[in-house]
Design a protein around this motif. Structure first.
Motif, PDB file in Angstrom:
ATOM      1  N   GLN A  91      41.192  19.983  34.427  1.00 53.89           N
ATOM      2  CA  GLN A  91      42.650  20.079  34.343  1.00 53.89           C
ATOM      3  C   GLN A  91      43.076  20.741  33.036  1.00 53.89           C
TER       4      GLN A  91
ATOM      5  N   LYS B  15      43.815  11.329  27.661  1.00 55.20           N
ATOM      6  CA  LYS B  15      42.759  10.366  28.005  1.00 55.20           C
ATOM      7  C   LYS B  15      41.443  10.829  27.379  1.00 55.20           C
TER       8      LYS B  15
ATOM      9  N   GLU C  86      35.297  11.437  36.541  1.00 58.49           N
ATOM     10  CA  GLU C  86      36.692  11.440  36.105  1.00 58.49           C
ATOM     11  C   GLU C  86      36.861  12.277  34.838  1.00 58.49           C
TER      12      GLU C  86
ATOM     13  N   TYR D  76      39.041  15.679  34.468  1.00 56.45           N
ATOM     14  CA  TYR D  76      40.059  15.756  33.413  1.00 56.45           C
ATOM     15  C   TYR D  76      39.877  17.017  32.583  1.00 56.45           C
TER      16      TYR D  76
END
Length: 273
Positions: A104, A210, A97, A101
């Motif tokens: 992105q 995040k 994850e 991220y």
């Protein structure tokens, strides 16, 4: 209260979190509302930390501590081990994850945000610590002893007022050649960075914030690469109080640094960043 927190050397984000907790729930510390309102709220641990600091500021910390004990309020939900198990089973907050991220961010963010987030992912530092690091580099501190040229590590411990504050510490960061290049390009930058500015820049590009994923992913990756838990802790600013670490654990640091560097370089190859 904000000025008092700043005077204790806390990070911008930590200060903001504490002030926010005091504004929303400060009357609980004063005994005007029951601790029951905190049951089940999101981020309870952070709220309790903020309120504990507020109680210290008011000079009633002992009273506050007694209130917590009498009510039976704890800092966790009492089921942390079960929660971790469900996170693993559900595949949440995993290394993958964090990598997705970062990809992105590489696609959507501007070059400065990319550089900062890339460094977070590869250093294992807290977001606020990375921003402090980049601000020091901007001021030319690499040439004034912040960088150990021989070992190629950042020596955070030399800036105790910034990196050795309260329970949040950072001692050393191992650099790959790519990380060092990014830092050198940052020397002489025109403006300083802080957490809220980074959040605004990310929100502007439609990115969620995040960043906590990066620190978790670094610790996981280092452990999977074979780095001992004691060193994962050390490079993330934690020192165990065990008798073993205090009295017997004395390996060759240079060897460990090279082990970390090799792991970071392997990670760079996988991510191509």
């Amino acid at each position: 209260f904000r000025a008092w927190l700043k005077g204790r050397g806390f990070s911008y984000k930590y200060v903001s979190d504490c002030v926010s907790a005091a504004r929303k729930f400060g009357d609980i510390v004063l005994g005007k509302r029951s601790l029951a309102v905190l049951e089940g709220i999101k981020g309870k641990r952070h709220v309790l930390m903020g309120l504990s600091n507020f109680a210290k500021f008011l000079g009633i910390y002992r009273v506050w501590k007694q209130m917590l004990e009498e009510y039976g309020m704890t800092w966790s939900d009492g089921n942390s081990s079960v929660r971790v198990l469900f996170l693993l089973l559900d595949g949440k907050e995993t290394v993958n994850e964090a990598e997705e991220y970062l990809k992105q961010i590489e696609i959507k963010a501007d070059d400065e945000v990319k550089t900062v987030c890339r460094f977070m992912f590869k250093s294992g530092l807290r977001p606020s610590e990375v921003l402090e690091c980049f601000n020091l580099v901007k001021k030319g501190e690499l040439k004034r002893g912040y960088l150990n040229e021989e070992l190629k590590v950042l020596q955070h411990w030399k800036y105790a007022d910034i990196f050795l504050r309260g329970g949040k510490k950072a001692f050393l960061t191992v650099l790959s050649e790519r990380m060092l290049e990014d830092l050198r390009e940052w020397e002489g930058a025109s403006c300083s960075w802080y957490y809220e500015k980074l959040k605004r820049r990310m929100h502007r590009e439609g990115l969620e914030v995040k960043l906590y994923l990066f620190r978790k992913a670094w610790a996981t990756r280092m452990r999977l690469f074979g780095l001992e838990p004691e060193f994962v802790d050390l490079f993330q600013g934690r020192v165990s109080g065990s008798v073993f670490v205090r009295s017997y654990f004395r390996p060759e640091l240079r060897t460990v640094i090279e082990k970390v560097r090799k792991a970071v370089e392997e990670l760079e190859k996988q991510l191509m960043v």
